[in-house]
Design a protein around this motif. Structure first.
Motif, PDB file in Angstrom:
ATOM      1  N   ILE A 220      -0.222   0.452 -10.209  1.00 20.30           N
ATOM      2  CA  ILE A 220       0.757   1.200 -10.997  1.00 20.30           C
ATOM      3  C   ILE A 220       1.384   0.200 -11.958  1.00 20.30           C
ATOM      4  CG2 ILE A 220       2.941   2.452 -10.953  1.00 20.30           C
ATOM      5  CD1 ILE A 220       2.193   3.291  -8.024  1.00 20.30           C
TER       6      ILE A 220
ATOM      7  N   THR B 101       4.670  -4.242 -12.396  1.00 21.18           N
ATOM      8  CA  THR B 101       3.344  -3.916 -11.870  1.00 21.18           C
ATOM      9  C   THR B 101       3.440  -3.744 -10.362  1.00 21.18           C
ATOM     10  OG1 THR B 101       2.442  -5.406 -13.566  1.00 21.18           O
ATOM     11  CG2 THR B 101       0.901  -4.588 -11.912  1.00 21.18           C
ATOM     12  N   THR B 102       2.677  -2.798  -9.834  1.00 18.85           N
ATOM     13  CA  THR B 102       2.600  -2.587  -8.391  1.00 18.85           C
ATOM     14  C   THR B 102       1.150  -2.642  -7.957  1.00 18.85           C
ATOM     15  OG1 THR B 102       4.505  -1.109  -8.519  1.00 18.85           O
ATOM     16  CG2 THR B 102       3.195  -1.014  -6.505  1.00 18.85           C
ATOM     17  N   VAL B 103       0.856  -3.460  -6.956  1.00 18.73           N
ATOM     18  CA  VAL B 103      -0.492  -3.486  -6.376  1.00 18.73           C
ATOM     19  C   VAL B 103      -0.373  -3.393  -4.854  1.00 18.73           C
ATOM     20  CG1 VAL B 103      -1.538  -4.809  -8.272  1.00 18.73           C
ATOM     21  CG2 VAL B 103      -0.565  -6.016  -6.301  1.00 18.73           C
TER      22      VAL B 103
ATOM     23  N   SER C 123      12.030   1.588  -5.317  1.00 18.17           N
ATOM     24  CA  SER C 123      13.375   1.376  -5.876  1.00 18.17           C
ATOM     25  C   SER C 123      13.648  -0.116  -6.080  1.00 18.17           C
ATOM     26  CB  SER C 123      14.431   1.989  -4.950  1.00 18.17           C
ATOM     27  OG  SER C 123      14.365   1.391  -3.673  1.00 18.17           O
TER      28      SER C 123
ATOM     29  N   LEU D 225       3.431   1.913  -1.533  1.00 23.44           N
ATOM     30  CA  LEU D 225       3.854   2.274  -2.884  1.00 23.44           C
ATOM     31  C   LEU D 225       2.730   2.979  -3.641  1.00 23.44           C
ATOM     32  CD1 LEU D 225       5.570  -1.127  -3.748  1.00 23.44           C
ATOM     33  CD2 LEU D 225       6.695   0.946  -2.932  1.00 23.44           C
ATOM     34  N   LEU D 226       1.506   2.587  -3.338  1.00 22.15           N
ATOM     35  CA  LEU D 226       0.344   3.133  -4.055  1.00 22.15           C
ATOM     36  C   LEU D 226      -0.106   4.477  -3.504  1.00 22.15           C
ATOM     37  CD1 LEU D 226      -1.808  -0.079  -4.526  1.00 22.15           C
ATOM     38  CD2 LEU D 226      -0.297   1.006  -6.164  1.00 22.15           C
ATOM     39  N   THR D 227       0.361   4.832  -2.308  1.00 23.26           N
ATOM     40  CA  THR D 227       0.049   6.155  -1.761  1.00 23.26           C
ATOM     41  C   THR D 227       1.201   7.114  -2.007  1.00 23.26           C
ATOM     42  OG1 THR D 227       0.966   5.491   0.377  1.00 23.26           O
ATOM     43  CG2 THR D 227      -1.413   5.249   0.081  1.00 23.26           C
ATOM     44  N   GLY D 228       2.273   6.615  -2.600  1.00 18.97           N
ATOM     45  CA  GLY D 228       3.427   7.466  -2.859  1.00 18.97           C
ATOM     46  C   GLY D 228       4.278   7.722  -1.632  1.00 18.97           C
ATOM     47  N   ASN D 229       4.003   7.042  -0.517  1.00 21.79           N
ATOM     48  CA  ASN D 229       4.833   7.227   0.670  1.00 21.79           C
ATOM     49  C   ASN D 229       6.203   6.581   0.522  1.00 21.79           C
ATOM     50  OD1 ASN D 229       3.491   8.709   2.979  1.00 21.79           O
ATOM     51  ND2 ASN D 229       1.841   7.398   2.253  1.00 21.79           N
ATOM     52  N   THR D 230       6.312   5.592  -0.328  1.00 28.06           N
ATOM     53  CA  THR D 230       7.601   4.960  -0.608  1.00 28.06           C
ATOM     54  C   THR D 230       7.801   4.935  -2.114  1.00 28.06           C
ATOM     55  OG1 THR D 230       7.367   3.550   1.333  1.00 28.06           O
ATOM     56  CG2 THR D 230       8.947   2.836  -0.330  1.00 28.06           C
ATOM     57  N   ILE D 231       8.983   5.363  -2.557  1.00 29.04           N
ATOM     58  CA  ILE D 231       9.340   5.242  -3.980  1.00 29.04           C
ATOM     59  C   ILE D 231       9.828   3.822  -4.195  1.00 29.04           C
ATOM     60  CG2 ILE D 231      11.001   5.954  -5.748  1.00 29.04           C
ATOM     61  CD1 ILE D 231      10.879   8.772  -4.565  1.00 29.04           C
TER      62      ILE D 231
ATOM     63  N   THR E 242      -3.688  10.473  -4.117  1.00 26.68           N
ATOM     64  CA  THR E 242      -4.130  10.032  -2.790  1.00 26.68           C
ATOM     65  C   THR E 242      -4.600  11.223  -1.960  1.00 26.68           C
ATOM     66  OG1 THR E 242      -2.582   8.169  -2.857  1.00 26.68           O
ATOM     67  CG2 THR E 242      -3.441   8.804  -0.689  1.00 26.68           C
TER      68      THR E 242
ATOM     69  N   ALA F 122      13.328  -1.334  -9.790  1.00 28.86           N
ATOM     70  CA  ALA F 122      14.458  -0.932 -10.641  1.00 28.86           C
ATOM     71  C   ALA F 122      15.669  -1.827 -10.368  1.00 28.86           C
ATOM     72  CB  ALA F 122      14.811   0.535 -10.408  1.00 28.86           C
TER      73      ALA F 122
ATOM     74  N   GLY G 286      16.069  -0.776 -15.328  1.00 29.17           N
ATOM     75  CA  GLY G 286      16.563  -0.343 -14.037  1.00 29.17           C
ATOM     76  C   GLY G 286      17.529   0.821 -14.121  1.00 29.17           C
TER      77      GLY G 286
ATOM     78  N   ASP H 194       0.819  -1.213   0.000  1.00 33.24           N
ATOM     79  CA  ASP H 194       0.000   0.000   0.000  1.00 33.24           C
ATOM     80  C   ASP H 194       0.852   1.261   0.000  1.00 33.24           C
ATOM     81  OD1 ASP H 194      -2.326  -1.452   0.027  1.00 33.24           O
ATOM     82  OD2 ASP H 194      -2.745  -1.158   2.154  1.00 33.24           O
TER      83      ASP H 194
ATOM     84  N   ALA I  51       5.330   7.431  -7.944  1.00 28.26           N
ATOM     85  CA  ALA I  51       5.108   7.733  -6.523  1.00 28.26           C
ATOM     86  C   ALA I  51       4.577   9.159  -6.362  1.00 28.26           C
ATOM     87  CB  ALA I  51       6.397   7.551  -5.723  1.00 28.26           C
TER      88      ALA I  51
END
Lengths: 252, 252
Positions: free
Chosen positions: B39, A40-42, A20, A12-18, B30, A23, B15, A10, B23
């Motif tokens: 994403i 993909t990020t969920v 990395s 990652l989806l709120t932008g609180n963590t980038i 959000t 990559a 990468g 979650d 993010a």
């Protein structure tokens, strides 16, 4: 050799963590000669993780690396979702449980936690999809999992970067083949970028390497990344392209 | 209110670049009360971009923000792929062309480029999917695009972070509603995390806020993020949870 990466969380989806991790994973897979087709990020949601895993498996990559959601808290649901996506049960890995027990006892000895007891939340981490090979976590409690499923090598790794990286190096890379690519970056000076594309395509076919290009500055330079098996091969490609009138500078 | 984010670029899949754009976009969405469900990152490939856009549209989010691949080079194919995914043609935006012309003339006046001519590569950026509203790029050449398609608000933004951020603030956020969320982060001291979940769920229902939790350290603390309309609402939620025996510290 196609690969996909799935990161879960979650935060990652709120932008609180980038993110990395994706990559890092993509870079290491690329260096092994894989083409990462999609990342993909969920969030930490069983239904959503199941859906996306099924979609990825339908695309039949050679390798799928999943990262995140293996910890002891209620929102760490990745192993359950992986099991459900594959139609398997979660089963207790006795070796993993012993390893987790030792991990918390050591934290307790070092004064990092008050209570070394294997409560339900900690035990949860020892459950892996049926038939999975546990992957050792040298940096944390939760083991990973390796599953071969209909020709896809699936790796499930923790989300903490330090744990993920150690497991990727020790447990994943040795299982996905020996071929290694290096990458070298150059700037190509060019005024008409449309002339570059056919030369790139010719080099890709002739030398069986991968080349990426992207604009740098305002169109005067093109950044070129050559992925090849060794420096000698990179040199061959560069000389071929210089012979076609492209001027290279090392750097980026 | 569901949103999805799609970032595009080969450099993300190798990468070579960490995707900080997604993010940033996710955080701003959000804060506006959207739940970013997924994403996705794909490369500069028309077929792959088309596929993923169609998949996303089938999931019917309220908002889809796409970033990357709008530049003048041969691998910038995003607008073409968006048009194809929607079954539309690319059509010339005369205002955009004029704006691009002025942009390169100014770069030329400032000595940043040798040639201000509108060559084919630069003209390409003025083509948008039929029916799209152009979005102004205050920081670069390529305009973005806004398209309403079967109830989905689609925004197509550049990949350069400076350009993307400016366009997101000026052109996207004003079009997706006035509701604003703030987020406050706390650490909750708790020894049995399983007791937390029902309290979180009760707070979410009672106050109609969003709350994320994730472990910090080795299980002694839980990081809590409360998303609410204002500080007063956050305070209400915190007081409610404190009344249930959760001890909060501000910080993370």
């Amino acid at each position: 050799m196609i690969a996909e990466v799935l990161t879960i969380g979650d935060e990652l989806l709120t932008g609180n963590t980038i993110d990395s991790n994706s990559a890092y994973i993509a870079q290491r897979l690329t260096e092994r000669g894989y083409w990462v087709r999609r990342i993909t990020t969920v969030g930490d949601d069983v239904g959503e993780i199941m859906s996306v895993i099924r979609e990825i498996l339908n695309r039949k990559p050679s390798v799928l690396v999943i990262s995140g959601g293996l910890g002891p808290t209620h929102d760490d649901v990745t192993m359950l979702a992986v099991a459900k996506a594959l139609g398997r049960d979660l089963v207790l890995c006795e070796d993993c449980l012993e390893r987790i027990k030792q991990f918390y006892e050591e934290l307790h000895r070092n004064g990092l936690i008050d209570d070394p007891t294997l409560n339900e939340a900690r035990k949860k981490m020892a459950y892996l999809p049926e038939g999975a090979t546990p992957l050792e976590n040298t940096e944390g409690a939760a083991p990973g999992a390796y599953i071969e499923y209909e020709g896809v090598k699936i790796f499930v790794l923790p989300g903490m970067p330090r744990e993920m990286k150690a497991m990727l190096e020790r447990e994943v890379l040795p299982r996905i083949g020996e071929r290694k690519f290096i990458q070298k970056k150059f700037l190509a000076e060019i005024t008409d970028e449309s002339k570059l594309a056919p030369i790139l395509n010719e080099a890709i076919e002739r030398f069986r390497v991968k080349i990426h290009s992207s604009p740098k500055g305002f169109g005067k330079f093109i950044g070129i990344i050559i992925f090849a098996e060794d420096e000698a091969k990179v040199k061959e490609v560069v000389e071929f392209m210089e012979g076609k009138g492209i001027r290279f500078m090392e750097g980026w």
